[in-house]
Design a protein around this motif. Structure first.
Motif, PDB file in Angstrom:
ATOM      1  N   VAL A   2       0.856  -1.192   0.000  1.00  0.00           N
ATOM      2  CA  VAL A   2       0.000   0.000   0.000  1.00  0.00           C
ATOM      3  C   VAL A   2       0.889   1.237   0.000  1.00  0.00           C
ATOM      4  O   VAL A   2       1.826   1.308   0.783  1.00  0.00           O
ATOM      5  N   PRO A   3       0.636   2.192  -0.870  1.00  0.00           N
ATOM      6  CA  PRO A   3       1.507   3.374  -0.892  1.00  0.00           C
ATOM      7  C   PRO A   3       1.399   4.187   0.399  1.00  0.00           C
ATOM      8  O   PRO A   3       0.335   4.221   1.024  1.00  0.00           O
ATOM      9  N   LEU A   4       2.494   4.828   0.739  1.00  0.00           N
ATOM     10  CA  LEU A   4       2.579   5.572   2.005  1.00  0.00           C
ATOM     11  C   LEU A   4       1.512   6.647   2.116  1.00  0.00           C
ATOM     12  O   LEU A   4       0.936   6.885   3.171  1.00  0.00           O
ATOM     13  N   VAL A   5       1.203   7.267   0.960  1.00  0.00           N
ATOM     14  CA  VAL A   5       0.316   8.427   1.009  1.00  0.00           C
ATOM     15  C   VAL A   5      -1.062   8.039   1.525  1.00  0.00           C
ATOM     16  O   VAL A   5      -1.734   8.818   2.204  1.00  0.00           O
ATOM     17  N   LEU A   6      -1.485   6.789   1.264  1.00  0.00           N
ATOM     18  CA  LEU A   6      -2.802   6.373   1.750  1.00  0.00           C
ATOM     19  C   LEU A   6      -2.823   6.306   3.272  1.00  0.00           C
ATOM     20  O   LEU A   6      -3.799   6.704   3.917  1.00  0.00           O
ATOM     21  N   TYR A   7      -1.725   5.805   3.857  1.00  0.00           N
ATOM     22  CA  TYR A   7      -1.651   5.761   5.317  1.00  0.00           C
ATOM     23  C   TYR A   7      -1.702   7.170   5.900  1.00  0.00           C
ATOM     24  O   TYR A   7      -2.402   7.432   6.875  1.00  0.00           O
ATOM     25  N   VAL A   8      -0.930   8.069   5.292  1.00  0.00           N
ATOM     26  CA  VAL A   8      -0.896   9.438   5.824  1.00  0.00           C
ATOM     27  C   VAL A   8      -2.267  10.090   5.664  1.00  0.00           C
ATOM     28  O   VAL A   8      -2.732  10.817   6.551  1.00  0.00           O
ATOM     29  N   LEU A   9      -2.941   9.765   4.549  1.00  0.00           N
ATOM     30  CA  LEU A   9      -4.293  10.290   4.340  1.00  0.00           C
ATOM     31  C   LEU A   9      -5.233   9.773   5.431  1.00  0.00           C
ATOM     32  O   LEU A   9      -6.029  10.533   6.001  1.00  0.00           O
ATOM     33  N   LEU A  10      -5.128   8.464   5.718  1.00  0.00           N
ATOM     34  CA  LEU A  10      -5.962   7.879   6.775  1.00  0.00           C
ATOM     35  C   LEU A  10      -5.695   8.569   8.108  1.00  0.00           C
ATOM     36  O   LEU A  10      -6.626   8.961   8.827  1.00  0.00           O
ATOM     37  N   ALA A  11      -4.403   8.736   8.410  1.00  0.00           N
ATOM     38  CA  ALA A  11      -4.046   9.361   9.686  1.00  0.00           C
ATOM     39  C   ALA A  11      -4.583  10.789   9.743  1.00  0.00           C
ATOM     40  O   ALA A  11      -5.147  11.204  10.761  1.00  0.00           O
ATOM     41  N   SER A  12      -4.451  11.539   8.644  1.00  0.00           N
ATOM     42  CA  SER A  12      -4.922  12.926   8.657  1.00  0.00           C
ATOM     43  C   SER A  12      -6.431  12.970   8.816  1.00  0.00           C
ATOM     44  O   SER A  12      -6.960  13.821   9.545  1.00  0.00           O
ATOM     45  N   THR A  13      -7.139  12.046   8.139  1.00  0.00           N
ATOM     46  CA  THR A  13      -8.592  12.022   8.269  1.00  0.00           C
ATOM     47  C   THR A  13      -8.987  11.752   9.717  1.00  0.00           C
ATOM     48  O   THR A  13      -9.857  12.429  10.273  1.00  0.00           O
ATOM     49  N   MET A  14      -8.333  10.757  10.328  1.00  0.00           N
ATOM     50  CA  MET A  14      -8.645  10.452  11.725  1.00  0.00           C
ATOM     51  C   MET A  14      -8.361  11.655  12.608  1.00  0.00           C
ATOM     52  O   MET A  14      -9.124  11.956  13.534  1.00  0.00           O
ATOM     53  N   PHE A  15      -7.274  12.347  12.314  1.00  0.00           N
ATOM     54  CA  PHE A  15      -6.920  13.518  13.121  1.00  0.00           C
ATOM     55  C   PHE A  15      -8.024  14.571  13.042  1.00  0.00           C
ATOM     56  O   PHE A  15      -8.460  15.125  14.054  1.00  0.00           O
ATOM     57  N   VAL A  16      -8.512  14.809  11.812  1.00  0.00           N
ATOM     58  CA  VAL A  16      -9.552  15.816  11.644  1.00  0.00           C
ATOM     59  C   VAL A  16     -10.837  15.377  12.338  1.00  0.00           C
ATOM     60  O   VAL A  16     -11.517  16.188  12.982  1.00  0.00           O
ATOM     61  N   VAL A  17     -11.169  14.071  12.234  1.00  0.00           N
ATOM     62  CA  VAL A  17     -12.367  13.561  12.920  1.00  0.00           C
ATOM     63  C   VAL A  17     -12.252  13.814  14.425  1.00  0.00           C
ATOM     64  O   VAL A  17     -13.186  14.307  15.065  1.00  0.00           O
ATOM     65  N   GLY A  18     -11.079  13.481  14.983  1.00  0.00           N
ATOM     66  CA  GLY A  18     -10.886  13.676  16.415  1.00  0.00           C
ATOM     67  C   GLY A  18     -11.015  15.132  16.808  1.00  0.00           C
ATOM     68  O   GLY A  18     -11.678  15.476  17.792  1.00  0.00           O
ATOM     69  N   LEU A  19     -10.412  16.013  16.007  1.00  0.00           N
ATOM     70  CA  LEU A  19     -10.456  17.443  16.313  1.00  0.00           C
ATOM     71  C   LEU A  19     -11.885  17.975  16.219  1.00  0.00           C
ATOM     72  O   LEU A  19     -12.342  18.741  17.076  1.00  0.00           O
TER      73      LEU A  19
END
Lengths: 100, 490
Positions: A2-19
């Motif tokens: 899986v390309p790295l960018v998808l993981y970072v996208l997932l992490a950023s999405t989760m971060f925004v959800v949490g915020l």
């Protein structure tokens, strides 16, 4: 792989959800969950970078931060239980005597 | 290196950790817990000696993650001294209290966490130390279990855990960009050429530390928590925990992220300017003394943040190194001075709250209760007076020395507007400090003389000696601060 960018996208999405949750929710337990989501988004980042680099430091960091998140939840729930005993609620809008 | 070598370097941390665990375990079995305070006092005194005796020439140990140097020992001395003063006052405040073992145990663990942060040269150990100190202080803020305490602890907990999450996210990005968690490794990785992601990482790191340092706009929790928490814990938070935010930010921003100097320099200039102005302006309207001191503590975060701006502005100037060293030394002196005067002021506030409660008043921190304090509790009033003078920066006190060096370096670095703003702010702050002094010495006393509890008096005297000692013999402390500042710049 899986390309790295998808993981970072997932992490950023989760971060925004949490915020978003932290800004809109007022229930103590929901706030705790939002904090956990924030911490776990950082963990995903760490593990993804660690697998991609490859370099094991990030996974060590993630393990430590999982342990610390558990300890943090312990202290947080202890405070919430005490709050519930004194106020009979954990809706934090009702617990705001200290202002200005 | 063998085990005993490590022990001679990190003996203070090892001692305090062992003592904290011992106190918590002993507390399960012992009926009379008044011994615990004396144990922690002795432990802190010994660890103060160990901190001063540690060998500063070894460099980084534990695979480069921890380092003993002038900077780490400077901050460790600040933390141990603050903990020592709080424990001395605690001997009176929590005498015969059923949970005093937990109070001292948590206090020592928080101190260890701060000391770990002061020595860390790696993001992992820095984060762990940060969290250890935070977790212990969340629990301490709720210690008296009154409604106010719990509200304070809840706010502190939510904001604190969000700030550590932001910080962790920033760290994860830095790790992804550079492939290392070592602070020196990040500094060597050439972050300046890595594009806009570095700015996002910088933003998260500054926001995470900004919460702990209580810089505006990340300060909202500070006044509420400082007002609501037990007063001795407030002293520890304002004088210790906040300084941990500064040492962590010094290490990460000034060493690891120095390549992004142009980016963070303006950010810190704006943060410093609004923090000191807002802190002082809001403090003027308060009637609760703990809240006045809390906002003055916010304002102080703004003053100390000038050190970052000076370092950023000085690089590239002709005698940039000496200006940057001046600015950092000023910031460190102000940190040391603030530790003494804020603990002193909060312990004095604790005496007044104790007095007001024994008079049967509610709202024990109201400024009305300070009326005639000069007659009712002369030692407390005098120490409060000196601490307030020092906070406003009147010579010959510690606050004056710190402000003089720091604001002077800001002018040298060409930041005249910031220095002028800081001096105007100091003048404004004099108004609300003098208001407390007027209540203490001019207004009619509301009751008879009281006997001041011995622990509080001793704690106040220690703080007073610190404030006046730095004021009368500044050279010793200026040298210490310079040596610590050079660690960050070399």
């Amino acid at each position: 792989m899986v390309p790295l960018v998808l993981y970072v996208l997932l992490a950023s999405t989760m971060f925004v959800v949490g915020l978003y949750g932290l800004m809109t929710q007022r229930n103590g337990i929901k706030l705790m969950m939002c904090v956990e989501i924030l911490l776990n988004s950082a963990n995903i980042n760490l593990v993804a970078f660690s697998a991609h680099l490859p370099n094991v430091d990030g996974q060590v960091f993630a393990l430590f931060s999982i342990a610390l998140a558990a300890a943090e939840a312990g202290v947080g729930f202890a405070i919430l239980i005490l709050l519930y005993r004194l106020y009979g609620t954990i809706e934090l809008d009702n617990i705001n005597a200290l202002r200005w | 290196m063998i085990f005993s070598d490590y022990l001679s370097l990190f003996g203070a941390e090892a001692l305090l950790t062992g003592l904290a665990l011992l106190i918590i375990v002993l507390g399960l079995f012992m009926k009379n817990k008044n011994l615990m305070g004396c144990l922690s006092l002795a432990g802190l005194a010994v660890s103060m000696y160990l901190v001063m005796a540690a060998d500063q020439t070894k460099g980084a140990v534990f695979y480069g993650t921890m380092q003993i140097d002038a900077l780490s020992q400077f901050f460790k001395l600040v933390f141990v001294t603050v903990a020592l003063i709080v424990v001395i006052a605690g001997l009176s405040r929590y005498k015969n209290h059923p949970g005093q073992d937990e109070f001292y145990g948590l206090l020592l663990l928080a101190t260890v966490g701060m000391m770990v942060v002061a020595s860390s040269m790696d993001l992992i150990s820095l984060f762990i130390g940060f969290e250890l100190a935070s977790l212990a202080t969340y629990a301490l803020a709720a210690f008296d279990r009154e409604k106010q305490n719990l509200e304070a602890a809840m706010k502190y907990f939510i904001f604190g855990s969000v700030s550590s999450a932001l910080m962790l996210f920033g760290f994860s990005l830095l790790y992804g960009l550079t492939g290392t968690t070592l602070i020196s490794g990040i500094a060597d990785a050439g972050l300046a050429d890595m594009g806009p992601v570095t700015l996002i990482a910088l933003l998260f790191v500054i926001a995470g530390f900004g919460f702990k340092m209580a810089l505006v706009p990340f300060h909202m929790w500070a006044p509420d928590t400082y007002t609501g928490a037990p007063t001795l814990v407030t002293a520890f938070l304002a004088a210790g925990s906040k300084k941990m935010g500064f040492v962590a930010a010094f290490k990460v921003v000034l060493i690891a992220l120095i390549a992004l100097r142009m980016e963070w320099y303006m950010a810190f200039a704006i943060l410093a300017a609004i923090t000191m102005t807002l802190g002082n302006l809001v403090a003027v309207w308060q009637n609760n003394v703990k809240r006045i001191l809390a906002y003055s503590s916010v304002a102080y975060a703004g003053y100390i943040a000038i050190a970052f701006v000076v370092v950023g502005a000085a690089a590239g100037q002709i005698d940039g190194f000496s200006i940057a060293a001046n600015g950092l030394a000023g910031g460190l002196l102000l940190i040391l001075a603030h530790a003494f005067m804020k603990t002193g002021a909060f312990v004095a506030a604790a005496v007044v709250a104790y007095m007001a409660l024994s008079d049967g008043k509610d709202n024990p921190d109201d400024i009305e209760h300070y009326a005639g304090l000069g007659h009712r509790a002369p030692i407390t009033a005098f120490c409060m007076l000196i601490c307030l003078f020092s906070l406003s920066g009147i010579p010959p006190t510690a606050g004056f020395v710190g402000k003089f060096v720091l604001f002077g370096s800001a002018i040298d670095a060409g930041l005249v507007w910031l220095a002028v703003l800081a001096i105007l702010n100091s003048a404004l702050s004099l108004y609300y400090y003098l208001r407390i002094i007027k209540y203490m010495y001019v207004n009619e006393p509301a009751g008879g003389k009281i006997s001041e509890p011995k622990g509080y008096v001793l704690a106040l005297v220690v703080a007073l000696v610190g404030v006046l000692g730095i004021g009368f013999f500044p050279q010793v402390f200026v040298d210490l601060a310079y040596r610590a500042a050079e660690v960050l710049l070399l």
